[in-house]
Design a protein around this motif. Structure first.
Motif, PDB file in Angstrom:
ATOM      1  N   ILE A 268      44.439  48.361  44.873  1.00 17.89           N
ATOM      2  CA  ILE A 268      44.410  47.441  46.007  1.00 17.89           C
ATOM      3  C   ILE A 268      45.821  46.916  46.199  1.00 17.89           C
ATOM      4  CG2 ILE A 268      43.476  45.289  46.963  1.00 17.89           C
ATOM      5  CD1 ILE A 268      41.172  45.513  44.991  1.00 17.89           C
ATOM      6  N   THR A 269      46.242  46.801  47.457  1.00 14.30           N
ATOM      7  CA  THR A 269      47.472  46.082  47.768  1.00 14.30           C
ATOM      8  C   THR A 269      47.079  44.723  48.320  1.00 14.30           C
ATOM      9  OG1 THR A 269      48.663  48.115  48.253  1.00 14.30           O
ATOM     10  CG2 THR A 269      49.598  46.084  49.111  1.00 14.30           C
ATOM     11  N   LEU A 270      47.502  43.666  47.642  1.00 21.92           N
ATOM     12  CA  LEU A 270      47.163  42.295  48.023  1.00 21.92           C
ATOM     13  C   LEU A 270      48.469  41.521  48.137  1.00 21.92           C
ATOM     14  CD1 LEU A 270      44.913  40.129  48.443  1.00 21.92           C
ATOM     15  CD2 LEU A 270      45.029  39.701  45.982  1.00 21.92           C
ATOM     16  N   GLY A 271      49.017  41.443  49.341  1.00 21.76           N
ATOM     17  CA  GLY A 271      50.309  40.793  49.498  1.00 21.76           C
ATOM     18  C   GLY A 271      51.355  41.505  48.664  1.00 21.76           C
ATOM     19  N   GLN A 272      51.998  40.733  47.775  1.00 23.20           N
ATOM     20  CA  GLN A 272      53.011  41.302  46.891  1.00 23.20           C
ATOM     21  C   GLN A 272      52.408  41.905  45.626  1.00 23.20           C
ATOM     22  OE1 GLN A 272      56.317  41.515  47.805  1.00 23.20           O
ATOM     23  NE2 GLN A 272      55.398  40.794  49.726  1.00 23.20           N
ATOM     24  N   MET A 273      51.101  41.765  45.475  1.00 23.76           N
ATOM     25  CA  MET A 273      50.450  42.259  44.272  1.00 23.76           C
ATOM     26  C   MET A 273      49.997  43.706  44.442  1.00 23.76           C
ATOM     27  SD  MET A 273      47.967  39.184  42.990  1.00 23.76           S
ATOM     28  CE  MET A 273      48.576  37.592  42.428  1.00 23.76           C
ATOM     29  N   GLN A 274      50.335  44.531  43.480  1.00 28.10           N
ATOM     30  CA  GLN A 274      49.741  45.858  43.365  1.00 28.10           C
ATOM     31  C   GLN A 274      48.701  45.765  42.252  1.00 28.10           C
ATOM     32  OE1 GLN A 274      52.200  48.952  41.756  1.00 28.10           O
ATOM     33  NE2 GLN A 274      50.920  50.602  42.555  1.00 28.10           N
ATOM     34  N   ILE A 275      47.444  45.939  42.617  1.00 32.39           N
ATOM     35  CA  ILE A 275      46.330  45.779  41.688  1.00 32.39           C
ATOM     36  C   ILE A 275      45.699  47.146  41.460  1.00 32.39           C
ATOM     37  CG2 ILE A 275      44.148  44.602  41.223  1.00 32.39           C
ATOM     38  CD1 ILE A 275      45.003  42.559  43.400  1.00 32.39           C
ATOM     39  N   GLN A 276      45.600  47.539  40.205  1.00 35.76           N
ATOM     40  CA  GLN A 276      44.973  48.815  39.858  1.00 35.76           C
ATOM     41  C   GLN A 276      43.929  48.585  38.773  1.00 35.76           C
ATOM     42  OE1 GLN A 276      48.896  50.743  39.032  1.00 35.76           O
ATOM     43  NE2 GLN A 276      48.008  52.466  40.122  1.00 35.76           N
ATOM     44  N   THR A 277      42.906  49.404  38.791  1.00 38.32           N
ATOM     45  CA  THR A 277      42.004  49.446  37.638  1.00 38.32           C
ATOM     46  C   THR A 277      42.242  50.757  36.912  1.00 38.32           C
ATOM     47  OG1 THR A 277      40.167  50.365  38.935  1.00 38.32           O
ATOM     48  CG2 THR A 277      40.271  47.968  38.691  1.00 38.32           C
ATOM     49  N   LEU A 278      42.412  50.644  35.615  1.00 41.00           N
ATOM     50  CA  LEU A 278      42.683  51.795  34.764  1.00 41.00           C
ATOM     51  C   LEU A 278      41.498  52.030  33.840  1.00 41.00           C
ATOM     52  CD1 LEU A 278      46.375  51.023  33.740  1.00 41.00           C
ATOM     53  CD2 LEU A 278      45.547  52.338  35.694  1.00 41.00           C
ATOM     54  N   SER A 279      41.156  53.272  33.645  1.00 41.10           N
ATOM     55  CA  SER A 279      39.995  53.596  32.830  1.00 41.10           C
ATOM     56  C   SER A 279      40.323  53.534  31.339  1.00 41.10           C
ATOM     57  CB  SER A 279      39.474  54.988  33.177  1.00 41.10           C
ATOM     58  OG  SER A 279      38.398  55.325  32.317  1.00 41.10           O
ATOM     59  N   ASP A 280      39.554  52.738  30.614  1.00 35.15           N
ATOM     60  CA  ASP A 280      39.607  52.749  29.151  1.00 35.15           C
ATOM     61  C   ASP A 280      38.543  53.680  28.582  1.00 35.15           C
ATOM     62  OD1 ASP A 280      40.789  51.670  26.699  1.00 35.15           O
ATOM     63  OD2 ASP A 280      38.855  50.663  26.373  1.00 35.15           O
ATOM     64  N   GLY A 281      37.915  54.456  29.456  1.00 28.74           N
ATOM     65  CA  GLY A 281      36.829  55.328  29.024  1.00 28.74           C
ATOM     66  C   GLY A 281      35.492  54.762  29.453  1.00 28.74           C
ATOM     67  N   HIS A 282      34.476  54.991  28.637  1.00 31.71           N
ATOM     68  CA  HIS A 282      33.157  54.449  28.942  1.00 31.71           C
ATOM     69  C   HIS A 282      32.430  54.148  27.639  1.00 31.71           C
ATOM     70  CE1 HIS A 282      32.034  58.709  28.283  1.00 31.71           C
ATOM     71  NE2 HIS A 282      30.865  58.210  27.893  1.00 31.71           N
ATOM     72  N   LEU A 283      31.364  53.362  27.761  1.00 32.85           N
ATOM     73  CA  LEU A 283      30.528  53.036  26.614  1.00 32.85           C
ATOM     74  C   LEU A 283      29.249  53.881  26.645  1.00 32.85           C
ATOM     75  CD1 LEU A 283      30.746  49.133  26.571  1.00 32.85           C
ATOM     76  CD2 LEU A 283      32.255  50.798  25.456  1.00 32.85           C
ATOM     77  N   SER A 284      28.565  53.915  25.539  1.00 33.19           N
ATOM     78  CA  SER A 284      27.230  54.489  25.464  1.00 33.19           C
ATOM     79  C   SER A 284      26.318  53.430  24.853  1.00 33.19           C
ATOM     80  CB  SER A 284      27.232  55.758  24.603  1.00 33.19           C
ATOM     81  OG  SER A 284      25.929  56.317  24.539  1.00 33.19           O
ATOM     82  N   LEU A 285      25.349  52.952  25.650  1.00 32.60           N
ATOM     83  CA  LEU A 285      24.522  51.813  25.254  1.00 32.60           C
ATOM     84  C   LEU A 285      23.043  52.175  25.336  1.00 32.60           C
ATOM     85  CD1 LEU A 285      26.312  49.055  27.378  1.00 32.60           C
ATOM     86  CD2 LEU A 285      26.701  49.562  24.956  1.00 32.60           C
ATOM     87  N   PRO A 286      22.244  51.704  24.388  1.00 26.60           N
ATOM     88  CA  PRO A 286      20.800  51.881  24.519  1.00 26.60           C
ATOM     89  C   PRO A 286      20.288  51.036  25.682  1.00 26.60           C
ATOM     90  CG  PRO A 286      21.308  50.443  22.659  1.00 26.60           C
ATOM     91  CD  PRO A 286      22.621  50.980  23.159  1.00 26.60           C
ATOM     92  N   PRO A 287      19.362  51.543  26.473  1.00 24.09           N
ATOM     93  CA  PRO A 287      18.891  50.789  27.647  1.00 24.09           C
ATOM     94  C   PRO A 287      18.418  49.372  27.323  1.00 24.09           C
ATOM     95  CG  PRO A 287      18.105  53.039  27.756  1.00 24.09           C
ATOM     96  CD  PRO A 287      18.757  52.888  26.403  1.00 24.09           C
TER      97      PRO A 287
END
Length: 307
Positions: free
Chosen positions: A32-51
């Protein structure tokens, strides 16, 4: 104006073999570009959880139609782990630090994701925590148990710090969460001299305000990123999934430490997000975690931002 895009990076610097698979893995980023901010989401992978980790307390007769409507099949849940990165030309800020190598082997990929966007841990100036669960905190130490983000100021809400730093927490927390308490305190002890504590409502960095969102943990914080009249809310695990968390926010979730308070917090945040049409970033929401909340007749739904 805010623009959103999502891209996959598979350069030589970020493609490695996944253990046991022989395949190459690319790290995804949404931006996302928010004014002067460059905002990114970076993947740390994923979890595996019992329902049952999430669905256990929910009404068994009402749950299946909600899951079906959201395409949630039986078997383990595999939520994404989205670490938010903000660059404003002066600061390089991470919201949470991922899980590191000691939690689940499907996660702990943040260093590689940083490399994919041209950063190394020493470039990070601030690490801001939503809360102290393993997938958000345990990535702060390197293989030698030294701070991974050696040049960074680490920042956490006072209530969250007090709870996890208290040596009695391991004796009072639910038994199945005791290892979380031990792991959190060990890391906080290492970070104590690098930690700045704050309260709800404070502007902790330029354009970044802390928003109390307790329940998932006692001192869970969300963060409003604002530039002019536009803003984005980093919600951490206060809204922990894109299905029941939106469709039935008042249902109690097994993932929350205080299930009643967490449900009230979800409802409060979703009311605000929908009424203000504010973008949100969720740590475990799909597609990089960036989207909006839309009100329905009986709840809300998550609308991922277009890519």
């Amino acid at each position: 104006m805010m623009l959103t895009r999502r891209h996959f990076m598979t350069t030589a610097g970020c493609s490695i073999a996944v253990a046991g698979s022989g395949a190459n893995r690319g790290w995804a980023a949404s931006e996302i570009t928010l004014g002067q901010m460059q905002i990114q989401t970076l993947s740390d992978g994923h979890l595996s959880l019992p329902p049952d980790f999430i669905f256990g307390p929910m009404p068994k007769d009402l749950l299946p139609p909600v899951l079906k409507a959201n395409g949630i099949a039986s078997g383990p849940l595999t939520p994404e782990c989205n670490v938010t990165l903000v660059r404003d030309g002066q600061n390089v800020v991470l919201f949470d630090a991922g899980s590191g190598p000691a939690f689940q082997d499907t996660a702990g990929l943040l260093v590689d994701a940083l490399d994919a966007v041209g950063l190394v841990p020493d470039d990070v100036t601030h690490v801001v925590f939503t809360h102290c669960h393993p997938d958000h905190l345990w990535g702060v130490l390197d293989d030698f148990d030294d701070p991974l983000f050696a040049n960074a100021e680490h920042m956490m809400g006072q209530t969250e710090w007090d709870y996890w730093f208290d040596p009695e927490t391991v004796n009072t927390i639910q038994t199945e969460r005791a290892t979380m308490a031990v792991g959190a305190r060990r890391r906080l002890e290492v970070l104590e001299d690098q930690m700045t504590l704050f309260g709800a409502g404070q502007e902790i960095l330029p354009g970044v305000a802390a928003v109390a969102s307790p329940g998932h943990t006692p001192g869970h914080m969300s963060f409003e990123l604002r530039q002019g009249s536009n803003s984005v809310l980093v919600v951490g695990d206060a809204i922990g999934n894109h299905h029941v968390g939106f469709a039935r926010p008042q249902w109690h979730s097994g993932s929350d430490q205080d299930q009643v308070q967490a449900a009230d917090t979800r409802q409060m945040l979703l009311d605000r997000l929908a009424s203000e049409q504010m973008q949100l970033i969720g740590f475990h929401l799909p597609g990089g975690g960036i989207g909006r909340a839309e009100q329905t007749d009986d709840g809300y739904r998550f609308i991922p931002d277009p890519v």
